[in-house]
Design a protein around this motif. Structure first.
Motif, PDB file in Angstrom:
ATOM      1  N   GLU A  57       0.811  -1.219   0.000  1.00  0.00           N
ATOM      2  CA  GLU A  57       0.000   0.000   0.000  1.00  0.00           C
ATOM      3  C   GLU A  57       0.841   1.264   0.000  1.00  0.00           C
ATOM      4  N   GLY A  58       2.154   1.109  -0.096  1.00  0.00           N
ATOM      5  CA  GLY A  58       3.041   2.256  -0.098  1.00  0.00           C
ATOM      6  C   GLY A  58       3.679   2.480   1.258  1.00  0.00           C
ATOM      7  N   VAL A  59       4.826   3.148   1.260  1.00  0.00           N
ATOM      8  CA  VAL A  59       5.575   3.417   2.490  1.00  0.00           C
ATOM      9  C   VAL A  59       5.859   4.909   2.587  1.00  0.00           C
ATOM     10  N   LEU A  60       5.537   5.486   3.726  1.00  0.00           N
ATOM     11  CA  LEU A  60       5.818   6.891   3.986  1.00  0.00           C
ATOM     12  C   LEU A  60       7.002   6.958   4.946  1.00  0.00           C
ATOM     13  N   VAL A  61       8.038   7.690   4.560  1.00  0.00           N
ATOM     14  CA  VAL A  61       9.281   7.731   5.338  1.00  0.00           C
ATOM     15  C   VAL A  61       9.418   9.084   6.034  1.00  0.00           C
ATOM     16  N   PHE A  62       9.584   9.027   7.371  1.00  0.00           N
ATOM     17  CA  PHE A  62       9.809  10.228   8.179  1.00  0.00           C
ATOM     18  C   PHE A  62      11.282  10.314   8.556  1.00  0.00           C
ATOM     19  N   MET A  63      11.849  11.512   8.516  1.00  0.00           N
ATOM     20  CA  MET A  63      13.273  11.715   8.788  1.00  0.00           C
ATOM     21  C   MET A  63      13.449  12.875   9.764  1.00  0.00           C
ATOM     22  N   ASP A  64      14.444  12.758  10.662  1.00  0.00           N
ATOM     23  CA  ASP A  64      14.578  13.798  11.679  1.00  0.00           C
ATOM     24  C   ASP A  64      15.486  14.948  11.272  1.00  0.00           C
ATOM     25  N   LEU A  65      16.661  14.690  10.708  1.00  0.00           N
ATOM     26  CA  LEU A  65      17.617  15.757  10.382  1.00  0.00           C
ATOM     27  C   LEU A  65      18.158  15.570   8.964  1.00  0.00           C
ATOM     28  N   GLU A  84       5.348   1.903  -3.693  1.00  0.00           N
ATOM     29  CA  GLU A  84       5.703   3.316  -3.779  1.00  0.00           C
ATOM     30  C   GLU A  84       6.288   3.731  -2.432  1.00  0.00           C
ATOM     31  N   VAL A  85       7.445   4.346  -2.459  1.00  0.00           N
ATOM     32  CA  VAL A  85       8.102   4.826  -1.242  1.00  0.00           C
ATOM     33  C   VAL A  85       8.221   6.336  -1.353  1.00  0.00           C
ATOM     34  N   ARG A  86       7.682   7.030  -0.365  1.00  0.00           N
ATOM     35  CA  ARG A  86       7.621   8.486  -0.422  1.00  0.00           C
ATOM     36  C   ARG A  86       8.323   9.078   0.793  1.00  0.00           C
ATOM     37  N   LEU A  87       9.291   9.964   0.545  1.00  0.00           N
ATOM     38  CA  LEU A  87       9.963  10.685   1.626  1.00  0.00           C
ATOM     39  C   LEU A  87       9.173  11.957   1.891  1.00  0.00           C
ATOM     40  N   THR A  88       8.705  12.120   3.111  1.00  0.00           N
ATOM     41  CA  THR A  88       7.857  13.262   3.434  1.00  0.00           C
ATOM     42  C   THR A  88       8.629  14.335   4.185  1.00  0.00           C
ATOM     43  N   LEU A 109      -2.099   6.282   0.966  1.00  0.00           N
ATOM     44  CA  LEU A 109      -0.793   6.924   1.112  1.00  0.00           C
ATOM     45  C   LEU A 109      -0.891   8.426   0.874  1.00  0.00           C
ATOM     46  N   ASP A 110      -1.629   8.834  -0.148  1.00  0.00           N
ATOM     47  CA  ASP A 110      -1.792  10.267  -0.426  1.00  0.00           C
ATOM     48  C   ASP A 110      -2.449  10.986   0.744  1.00  0.00           C
ATOM     49  N   GLU A 111      -3.503  10.389   1.302  1.00  0.00           N
ATOM     50  CA  GLU A 111      -4.226  11.016   2.419  1.00  0.00           C
ATOM     51  C   GLU A 111      -3.341  11.108   3.654  1.00  0.00           C
ATOM     52  N   ALA A 141      -7.309  19.026   6.290  1.00  0.00           N
ATOM     53  CA  ALA A 141      -8.167  18.330   5.345  1.00  0.00           C
ATOM     54  C   ALA A 141      -9.476  19.086   5.168  1.00  0.00           C
ATOM     55  N   PRO A 142      -9.853  19.408   3.936  1.00  0.00           N
ATOM     56  CA  PRO A 142     -11.053  20.208   3.716  1.00  0.00           C
ATOM     57  C   PRO A 142     -12.316  19.447   4.080  1.00  0.00           C
ATOM     58  N   ALA A 143     -13.290  20.157   4.599  1.00  0.00           N
ATOM     59  CA  ALA A 143     -14.573  19.534   4.902  1.00  0.00           C
ATOM     60  C   ALA A 143     -15.300  19.249   3.608  1.00  0.00           C
ATOM     61  N   GLU A 144     -15.970  18.119   3.559  1.00  0.00           N
ATOM     62  CA  GLU A 144     -16.723  17.753   2.371  1.00  0.00           C
ATOM     63  C   GLU A 144     -17.930  18.667   2.230  1.00  0.00           C
ATOM     64  N   SER A 145     -18.061  19.288   1.047  1.00  0.00           N
ATOM     65  CA  SER A 145     -19.182  20.193   0.827  1.00  0.00           C
ATOM     66  C   SER A 145     -20.506  19.464   0.887  1.00  0.00           C
ATOM     67  N   ALA A 146     -20.468  18.149   0.612  1.00  0.00           N
ATOM     68  CA  ALA A 146     -21.716  17.385   0.609  1.00  0.00           C
ATOM     69  C   ALA A 146     -22.375  17.357   1.976  1.00  0.00           C
ATOM     70  N   VAL A 147     -21.569  17.565   3.036  1.00  0.00           N
ATOM     71  CA  VAL A 147     -22.126  17.500   4.377  1.00  0.00           C
ATOM     72  C   VAL A 147     -23.094  18.643   4.624  1.00  0.00           C
TER      73      VAL A 147
END
Length: 244
Positions: A57-65, A84-88, A109-111, A141-147
């Motif tokens: 499902e993809g990997v999100l990578v967090f880095m400190d310095l 998919e590996v994503r450095l954030t 992963l995008d969310e 995260a934007p509120a859904e207008s449908a609500v």
């Protein structure tokens, strides 16, 4: 996946994030230190940790310095996973908490990456910097207008727990509503802030809603009534934070 110069720092950050989720958190791996008690990062260890945590499902990578970013980048050349590996560039602590909560609720992963990148918003807002507060509102995260549709189920409730909608209640809301077929928003009627999506820990925290303030819940979808009932029950119970 967490990359840090310090094993103690990485473990503490992960442990803090895990306080916000249940007993079955999403897969998490740590690559910290350069071995033999040396502060630093190792690209090979990072690659091994990425492969360990990859689940399709993809990997999100967090880095400190800074050099952790270099190790993370190099690791993408050594890893064997086809995920998919994503450095954030998300903040290390706040972003990690936001990401783990949303990933635990089944987000993509995008969310998860978007939520993590917006994680400084509540802090900026709480520091009462008008310029920063407006930035926070634009990144949550934007509120859904449908609500806002005419068939929305709505309700109001007064916050009774001492600290209002801080991180733990916000995480509980995201996770309790994750399995329901409903789009839900929350608005602080007392201050006029919101609405924000109830699927966003960062959005909920950005409201800064405090004890005795009145919030409005609104939901659409097949489980709209169930979602509202759940929120009202959680609010009445003080999100489990009332003294017994």
């Amino acid at each position: 996946m967490v990359v840090s110069h310090s094993p103690a720092l990485a473990r503490a950050a992960v442990d803090l994030a895990l306080e916000m989720v249940g007993e079955t958190p999403p897969p998490i791996a740590i690559a910290a230190g350069a071995g033999d008690g040396i502060i630093g990062t190792d690209a090979v260890k990072v690659a091994e940790a990425i492969d360990e945590v990859a689940s399709g499902e993809g990997v999100l990578v967090f880095m400190d310095l800074g050099s952790a970013v270099l190790s993370g980048t190099m690791a993408t050349e050594f890893m064997t996973t086809s995920d998919e590996v994503r450095l954030t560039d998300a903040p290390f602590v706040e972003g990690l908490i936001a990401a783990i909560v949303l990933a635990n609720a089944g987000a993509s992963l995008d969310e998860v990456d978007r939520e993590a990148r917006a994680a400084l918003g509540p802090k900026r807002s709480q520091l009462a910097d008008e310029g920063a507060a407006s930035t926070a509102e634009s990144t949550v995260a934007p509120a859904e207008s449908a609500v806002a549709a005419s068939d929305a189920v709505t309700a109001e409730a007064t916050l009774v727990n001492p600290d209002g909608l801080h991180s733990r209640p916000a995480a509980a809301i995201v996770q309790r509503l994750a399995s329901l077929d409903a789009k839900v928003t929350i608005r602080d009627i007392t201050t006029g802030k919101g609405p924000v999506g109830a699927n966003s820990l960062i959005g909920i925290m950005s409201l800064g809603a405090k004890q005795n303030e009145v919030v409005a819940y609104s939901a659409t979808g097949a489980a709209a009534q169930q979602a509202i009932d759940t929120l009202l029950e959680m609010t009445r119970d003080g999100f489990g934070e009332l003294a017994s």
